[in-house]
Design a protein around this motif. Structure first.
Motif, PDB file in Angstrom:
ATOM      1  N   GLY A 129      58.024  16.776   1.616  1.00  0.00           N
ATOM      2  CA  GLY A 129      59.387  16.257   1.610  1.00  0.00           C
ATOM      3  C   GLY A 129      60.410  17.229   2.160  1.00  0.00           C
ATOM      4  N   THR A 130      59.986  18.455   2.460  1.00  0.00           N
ATOM      5  CA  THR A 130      60.946  19.441   2.963  1.00  0.00           C
ATOM      6  C   THR A 130      60.837  19.620   4.468  1.00  0.00           C
ATOM      7  OG1 THR A 130      59.394  21.249   2.647  1.00  0.00           O
ATOM      8  CG2 THR A 130      60.883  20.763   0.829  1.00  0.00           C
ATOM      9  N   GLY A 131      59.773  19.132   5.060  1.00  0.00           N
ATOM     10  CA  GLY A 131      59.564  19.346   6.492  1.00  0.00           C
ATOM     11  C   GLY A 131      60.016  18.142   7.286  1.00  0.00           C
ATOM     12  N   PHE A 132      59.357  17.934   8.383  1.00  0.00           N
ATOM     13  CA  PHE A 132      59.792  16.876   9.280  1.00  0.00           C
ATOM     14  C   PHE A 132      58.752  15.777   9.389  1.00  0.00           C
ATOM     15  CE2 PHE A 132      61.576  20.906  10.584  1.00  0.00           C
ATOM     16  CZ  PHE A 132      62.925  20.609  10.510  1.00  0.00           C
ATOM     17  N   SER A 133      57.891  15.665   8.413  1.00  0.00           N
ATOM     18  CA  SER A 133      56.791  14.736   8.612  1.00  0.00           C
ATOM     19  C   SER A 133      57.314  13.308   8.617  1.00  0.00           C
ATOM     20  CB  SER A 133      55.729  14.910   7.548  1.00  0.00           C
ATOM     21  OG  SER A 133      56.250  14.598   6.299  1.00  0.00           O
ATOM     22  N   SER A 134      56.660  12.535   9.443  1.00  0.00           N
ATOM     23  CA  SER A 134      57.033  11.141   9.534  1.00  0.00           C
ATOM     24  C   SER A 134      56.171  10.379   8.540  1.00  0.00           C
ATOM     25  CB  SER A 134      56.787  10.676  10.960  1.00  0.00           C
ATOM     26  OG  SER A 134      56.333   9.359  10.944  1.00  0.00           O
ATOM     27  N   LEU A 135      56.810   9.481   7.824  1.00  0.00           N
ATOM     28  CA  LEU A 135      56.057   8.701   6.845  1.00  0.00           C
ATOM     29  C   LEU A 135      54.964   7.891   7.514  1.00  0.00           C
ATOM     30  CD1 LEU A 135      58.814   7.492   4.394  1.00  0.00           C
ATOM     31  CD2 LEU A 135      57.122   9.297   4.103  1.00  0.00           C
ATOM     32  N   ALA A 136      55.194   7.568   8.802  1.00  0.00           N
ATOM     33  CA  ALA A 136      54.198   6.784   9.525  1.00  0.00           C
ATOM     34  C   ALA A 136      52.884   7.547   9.660  1.00  0.00           C
ATOM     35  CB  ALA A 136      54.724   6.421  10.910  1.00  0.00           C
ATOM     36  N   TYR A 137      52.964   8.895   9.669  1.00  0.00           N
ATOM     37  CA  TYR A 137      51.749   9.697   9.811  1.00  0.00           C
ATOM     38  C   TYR A 137      51.068   9.965   8.480  1.00  0.00           C
ATOM     39  CZ  TYR A 137      52.795  10.910  14.650  1.00  0.00           C
ATOM     40  OH  TYR A 137      53.022  10.880  15.982  1.00  0.00           O
ATOM     41  N   LEU A 138      51.856   9.954   7.432  1.00  0.00           N
ATOM     42  CA  LEU A 138      51.324  10.403   6.145  1.00  0.00           C
ATOM     43  C   LEU A 138      50.055   9.643   5.751  1.00  0.00           C
ATOM     44  CD1 LEU A 138      51.708  12.263   3.713  1.00  0.00           C
ATOM     45  CD2 LEU A 138      53.100  10.474   2.669  1.00  0.00           C
ATOM     46  N   HIS A 139      50.069   8.327   5.942  1.00  0.00           N
ATOM     47  CA  HIS A 139      48.904   7.561   5.490  1.00  0.00           C
ATOM     48  C   HIS A 139      47.690   7.766   6.388  1.00  0.00           C
ATOM     49  CE1 HIS A 139      50.014   4.666   8.552  1.00  0.00           C
ATOM     50  NE2 HIS A 139      48.828   4.149   8.395  1.00  0.00           N
ATOM     51  N   GLN A 140      47.917   8.351   7.578  1.00  0.00           N
ATOM     52  CA  GLN A 140      46.775   8.627   8.466  1.00  0.00           C
ATOM     53  C   GLN A 140      46.087   9.931   8.128  1.00  0.00           C
ATOM     54  OE1 GLN A 140      47.386   8.540  12.701  1.00  0.00           O
ATOM     55  NE2 GLN A 140      49.174   7.225  12.483  1.00  0.00           N
ATOM     56  N   LEU A 141      46.781  10.805   7.397  1.00  0.00           N
ATOM     57  CA  LEU A 141      46.221  12.125   7.124  1.00  0.00           C
ATOM     58  C   LEU A 141      45.165  12.034   6.027  1.00  0.00           C
ATOM     59  CD1 LEU A 141      49.399  14.405   7.047  1.00  0.00           C
ATOM     60  CD2 LEU A 141      47.695  14.251   8.871  1.00  0.00           C
ATOM     61  N   PRO A 142      43.960  12.531   6.309  1.00  0.00           N
ATOM     62  CA  PRO A 142      42.907  12.450   5.291  1.00  0.00           C
ATOM     63  C   PRO A 142      43.062  13.558   4.252  1.00  0.00           C
ATOM     64  CG  PRO A 142      42.029  13.417   7.293  1.00  0.00           C
ATOM     65  CD  PRO A 142      43.471  13.091   7.570  1.00  0.00           C
ATOM     66  N   ILE A 143      44.076  13.454   3.420  1.00  0.00           N
ATOM     67  CA  ILE A 143      44.340  14.471   2.403  1.00  0.00           C
ATOM     68  C   ILE A 143      44.035  13.908   1.018  1.00  0.00           C
ATOM     69  CG2 ILE A 143      46.111  15.654   3.760  1.00  0.00           C
ATOM     70  CD1 ILE A 143      48.228  14.194   2.117  1.00  0.00           C
ATOM     71  N   HIS A 144      43.907  14.806   0.050  1.00  0.00           N
ATOM     72  CA  HIS A 144      43.623  14.387  -1.329  1.00  0.00           C
ATOM     73  C   HIS A 144      44.862  14.445  -2.214  1.00  0.00           C
ATOM     74  CE1 HIS A 144      39.799  15.912   0.321  1.00  0.00           C
ATOM     75  NE2 HIS A 144      39.219  15.006  -0.441  1.00  0.00           N
ATOM     76  N   THR A 145      45.732  15.424  -1.918  1.00  0.00           N
ATOM     77  CA  THR A 145      46.795  15.758  -2.867  1.00  0.00           C
ATOM     78  C   THR A 145      48.143  15.894  -2.172  1.00  0.00           C
ATOM     79  OG1 THR A 145      45.164  17.032  -4.143  1.00  0.00           O
ATOM     80  CG2 THR A 145      47.488  17.479  -4.609  1.00  0.00           C
ATOM     81  N   LEU A 146      49.182  15.438  -2.829  1.00  0.00           N
ATOM     82  CA  LEU A 146      50.559  15.702  -2.399  1.00  0.00           C
ATOM     83  C   LEU A 146      51.169  16.667  -3.380  1.00  0.00           C
ATOM     84  CD1 LEU A 146      52.762  12.569  -1.561  1.00  0.00           C
ATOM     85  CD2 LEU A 146      51.953  14.366  -0.012  1.00  0.00           C
ATOM     86  N   LYS A 147      51.710  17.770  -2.874  1.00  0.00           N
ATOM     87  CA  LYS A 147      52.440  18.678  -3.750  1.00  0.00           C
ATOM     88  C   LYS A 147      53.935  18.430  -3.562  1.00  0.00           C
ATOM     89  CE  LYS A 147      50.886  22.603  -5.055  1.00  0.00           C
ATOM     90  NZ  LYS A 147      50.498  24.041  -5.103  1.00  0.00           N
ATOM     91  N   ILE A 148      54.575  18.067  -4.637  1.00  0.00           N
ATOM     92  CA  ILE A 148      56.001  17.735  -4.584  1.00  0.00           C
ATOM     93  C   ILE A 148      56.800  19.025  -4.632  1.00  0.00           C
ATOM     94  CG2 ILE A 148      57.852  16.487  -5.759  1.00  0.00           C
ATOM     95  CD1 ILE A 148      55.527  14.823  -7.067  1.00  0.00           C
TER      96      ILE A 148
END
Ligand code: C2E
Ligand code: MG
Ligand code: MG
Ligand code: MG
Length: 281
Positions: free
Chosen positions: A186-205
């Motif tokens: 949430g602090t960077g420039f990531s696009s929400l459109a990409y988030l669901h494509q990333l094969p990650i396990h965890t989001l650190k808030i």
């Protein structure tokens, strides 16, 4: 007179720049010297417990770099990383960090904490270096840490550049069995459109979202929106920077199961962390 003032200001300015440059060079020299040693005493890892909310049972730790120079100055980790990146030393430094963290975690798992997970921060140049996946594999083999016990924390800066290549590396890491977290979300420039494509396990808030949290009744907070987003994407959630019991309880009620923060413990030197872990058994 005005010209003289400007001249003084200019002179003052370049003297400060020269001072900064000298300091940077001295630090670089120190860092290189530390990395030349097999076990540099000045470079240490501290470990901050990662806990299950709301009770605070320790489920793992994040390894955080600490450096006290020979002259006795504490260099903040962000500065160490930027210095090392600029001098091409980050890959070597990152491998040392990962190795030390995995070795410690393997010992803690063997010593009665079989599900213990270690989180290691990965810098952009480290992630992009051609042998990164292999270096992770070698590290697991050398330390005997089960792949499931390692979580790599990447930032949005990494995730958003050359997205196809990044996704390829993430899949290769997943095939090793390693877990991936998106740090400071949430602090960077990531696009929400990409988030669901990333094969990650965890989001650190990111901890900046906890500043106004919990909010007065009825007000929606960013923390809440990020938790909802993460749950919707079926990701594990870890909130950083939890400092109050009210924050821990409110996060848990929203469905955030993981946390880190001074409420539970600051980052601790290895011995102190091991003692804390042993006491909690
Ligand atoms: P990060 O990965 O987001 O790490 C969390 C930071 O929040 C740590 O700062 C930790 O000490 C701090 N923190 C934890 N709980 C609280 C809290 O309750 N309140 C407050 N105010 N702060 C809290 P630290 O250790 O100074 O590290 C800063 C950043 O430096 C890290 O942020 C990470 O991005 C980077 N970093 C640290 N070690 C490494 C490393 O080995 N490799 C790489 N690439 N980056 C590292
Ligand atoms: Mg981190
Ligand atoms: Mg973070
Ligand atoms: Mg952060």
């Amino acid at each position: 007179n005005r010209a003289k003032t400007q001249g003084d200001a200019h002179c003052h300015y370049s003297r400060r720049m020269a001072g900064d440059l000298r300091r940077r060079l001295r630090l670089l020299n120190d860092l290189q010297a530390a990395l030349d040693q097999a076990a540099p005493v000045q470079l240490q890892l501290h470990y901050q417990p990662k806990v299950a909310l709301p009770h605070g049972r320790i489920v793992g730790a994040e390894a955080l770099l600490r450096w006290r120079t020979a002259a006795g100055d504490e260099v903040p980790p962000e500065q160490i990383v930027s210095l090392a990146e600029s001098a091409g030393l980050m890959v070597a430094l990152g491998e040392r960090v990962m190795h030390a963290a995995c070795r410690a975690a393997a010992a803690w798992r063997a010593g009665g904490h079989p599900d213990f997970g270690i989180a290691v921060n990965v810098s952009p140049s480290q992630f992009r270096s051609p042998g990164f996946v292999e270096s992770v594999q070698r590290c697991l083999a050398a330390t005997g840490l089960a792949a499931a016990g390692l979580e790599l924390e990447i930032t949005e800066t990494i995730a958003m550049q050359d997205i196809d290549a990044v996704i390829g590396v993430l899949h290769a890491l997943r095939r090793l069995g390693v877990r991936i977290a998106l740090d400071d979300f949430g602090t960077g420039f990531s696009s929400l459109a990409y988030l669901h494509q990333l094969p990650i396990h965890t989001l650190k808030i990111d901890r900046s979202f906890l500043r106004d949290f919990p909010a007065p009744r009825g007000r929606t907070t960013m923390a809440e929106l990020v938790v909802r987003l993460g749950r919707r994407l079926k990701l594990d959630l870890v909130a950083e920077g939890i400092e109050t019991a009210a924050q821990a309880q409110a996060l848990e009620r929203m469905g955030c199961r993981g946390g880190q923060g001074y409420l539970f413990s600051p980052p601790l030197a290895e011995g102190a962390f091991a003692a804390l872990l042993a006491a909690r058994r």
